[in-house]
Design a protein around this motif. Sequence first.
Motif, mmCIF file in Angstrom:
data_model
loop_
_atom_site.group_PDB
_atom_site.id
_atom_site.type_symbol
_atom_site.label_atom_id
_atom_site.label_comp_id
_atom_site.label_asym_id
_atom_site.label_seq_id
_atom_site.Cartn_x
_atom_site.Cartn_y
_atom_site.Cartn_z
ATOM 1 N N ALA A 297 0.836 -1.199 0.000
ATOM 2 C CA ALA A 297 0.000 0.000 0.000
ATOM 3 C C ALA A 297 0.872 1.251 0.000
ATOM 4 O O ALA A 297 0.576 2.233 -0.689
ATOM 5 C CB ALA A 297 -0.926 -0.003 1.213
ATOM 6 N N LEU B 279 -4.418 -2.477 -7.504
ATOM 7 C CA LEU B 279 -5.543 -2.940 -6.698
ATOM 8 C C LEU B 279 -5.749 -4.456 -6.772
ATOM 9 O O LEU B 279 -5.902 -5.110 -5.715
ATOM 10 C CB LEU B 279 -6.812 -2.195 -7.111
ATOM 11 C CG LEU B 279 -8.035 -2.377 -6.212
ATOM 12 C CD1 LEU B 279 -7.722 -1.993 -4.772
ATOM 13 C CD2 LEU B 279 -9.204 -1.536 -6.728
ATOM 14 N N GLY C 254 -2.845 -5.134 6.199
ATOM 15 C CA GLY C 254 -1.815 -5.117 5.155
ATOM 16 C C GLY C 254 -0.746 -6.152 5.437
ATOM 17 O O GLY C 254 0.363 -5.809 5.891
ATOM 18 N N THR D 250 2.188 1.661 -3.343
ATOM 19 C CA THR D 250 1.167 2.184 -4.252
ATOM 20 C C THR D 250 1.095 3.710 -4.180
ATOM 21 O O THR D 250 0.958 4.379 -5.207
ATOM 22 C CB THR D 250 -0.205 1.573 -3.913
ATOM 23 O OG1 THR D 250 -0.129 0.145 -4.051
ATOM 24 C CG2 THR D 250 -1.285 2.110 -4.830
ATOM 25 N N VAL E 105 -7.356 -0.277 0.797
ATOM 26 C CA VAL E 105 -6.590 -0.133 -0.441
ATOM 27 C C VAL E 105 -7.383 0.599 -1.516
ATOM 28 O O VAL E 105 -6.801 1.273 -2.375
ATOM 29 C CB VAL E 105 -6.104 -1.506 -0.955
ATOM 30 C CG1 VAL E 105 -5.161 -2.139 0.047
ATOM 31 C CG2 VAL E 105 -7.264 -2.442 -1.249
ATOM 32 N N TYR F 113 -4.948 -7.833 1.377
ATOM 33 C CA TYR F 113 -5.079 -6.489 1.925
ATOM 34 C C TYR F 113 -6.563 -6.142 2.089
ATOM 35 O O TYR F 113 -7.413 -6.582 1.302
ATOM 36 C CB TYR F 113 -4.413 -5.457 1.004
ATOM 37 C CG TYR F 113 -2.928 -5.283 1.245
ATOM 38 C CD1 TYR F 113 -2.426 -4.092 1.746
ATOM 39 C CD2 TYR F 113 -2.031 -6.314 0.984
ATOM 40 C CE1 TYR F 113 -1.065 -3.919 1.968
ATOM 41 C CE2 TYR F 113 -0.674 -6.168 1.210
ATOM 42 C CZ TYR F 113 -0.188 -4.963 1.698
ATOM 43 O OH TYR F 113 1.154 -4.809 1.931
ATOM 44 N N LEU G 257 -3.062 -6.122 -4.631
ATOM 45 C CA LEU G 257 -3.273 -5.911 -3.202
ATOM 46 C C LEU G 257 -4.382 -6.816 -2.671
ATOM 47 O O LEU G 257 -4.253 -7.416 -1.592
ATOM 48 C CB LEU G 257 -3.625 -4.442 -2.947
ATOM 49 C CG LEU G 257 -2.495 -3.421 -3.170
ATOM 50 C CD1 LEU G 257 -3.060 -2.011 -3.253
ATOM 51 C CD2 LEU G 257 -1.468 -3.512 -2.052
#
Length: 440
Positions: free
Chosen positions: A99, A128, A205, A102, A141, A136, A131
Amino acid sequence: MSYSMIATMMFSMMALLMATGQRVFAAIGAVASIAAILLWDTGGVELPFTAAMKLMNWYPMLTLPMFIFMGYILSESKIADDLYKMFHVWMGPMPGGLAIGTIALMVLVSAMNGLSVAGMAIGATIALPELLKRGYDKKMVTGVVQAGSSLGILVPPSVVLVLYAMIARQPVGQLWLAGVVPGLVMATLFIIYIVVRCRLNPQLGPVLPLEERQVSQAEKMKLLAAGLLPLGIFAVMMVPFVNGWTSLVESSAIGAMSALLAAILKRRMTKQVFENSLRNTLAISCMFMWIILAALGFGAVFDGLGAVRAIADLFTEQLGLSPWTILILMQLSFLVMGTFLDDTAMLVIVAPLYVPLVNALGFDLIWYGVLYTITCQIAYMTPPFGYNLFLMRAMAPPEITLRDIYNSIGPFVAIMVLSLVLIMLFPQLALWLPEYVYGS
């Protein structure tokens, strides 16, 4: 009929036309043209010609297609995808690492494109799904991608700030530099939030599985080199400009050529990539030029009415409001408009009133450009009709519902509001870098 009544009718007619689904430039341009002819008869026909000449003579406008082309080349050729692979390997071993990566990806994509939709496309289609596949929390996210992509309109080369510069008649270079520190501050606050939440609840996460972390040092360095290529392109473009070796237009050309050369050398420059990049660049550049042209015409009529001076007198003399109270009310109005308008429409509708009013109140227009942009970021993520909310719904995997998207943005909107307050309380966060660069 009084000038204030004419101004009110102009805004009402423009809002009515836009409510019927007309394009932004058509609604604004039609109202400006009709008002000019009714007010000044045959003299009003000079208005669109004068506005067009202003636009054509504005040399920095050449940066717009250059930066858009650079961003699309990097996106269409999948060079930007290498960034996420790098963050996947290097930051996966820490809680919430992907994350955080990202957010960093969104900052770099923003520095390559200047449009939030590019970051949203890469984040929703590349980051996405990865994740979600790794466990996640989907709400967190989803908010990460939306918040990170909104940085595209603040971090240079922001296309929104180019539009603001044209309408407010301020230097693009100073506005871009003014957005650097606020953009980094906001990204840092996003990262701090992710770290704290994942420390308190590691299930939000989880770290990468051991088998995915077992990558040789040579492979990690290879991914690092590939992922840092877009950052190198940005450096090649911006370092000469910041040091005064090249003009803004020349730097934009360097960026576009560097991206094109990188795609060719990596053997990713196909006919389809080149054609898609050119088509998208032409479409977006023409859209912005038509909007700017209409805004200039509308602003000229508004200036001719003297409405700005009348409204400033109303607020400060008759109502007794302080300059800061007026400024806060203006920002709140942007938030309200952002629930049903995009950033371009918001700026064009109120710029003829707000920009001269800000100047009359004694505030710095460069600083206000950053405030406007941050407010647009907040409006992008504000229900019920935030721009990023529907972009995410269109691009996200099926398991992400509209309810998830709405529930994900609360903490990130709060961080954006905090950033806005910080910039308002400490204007040097925005003004220090342009003053330093242009002062030296």
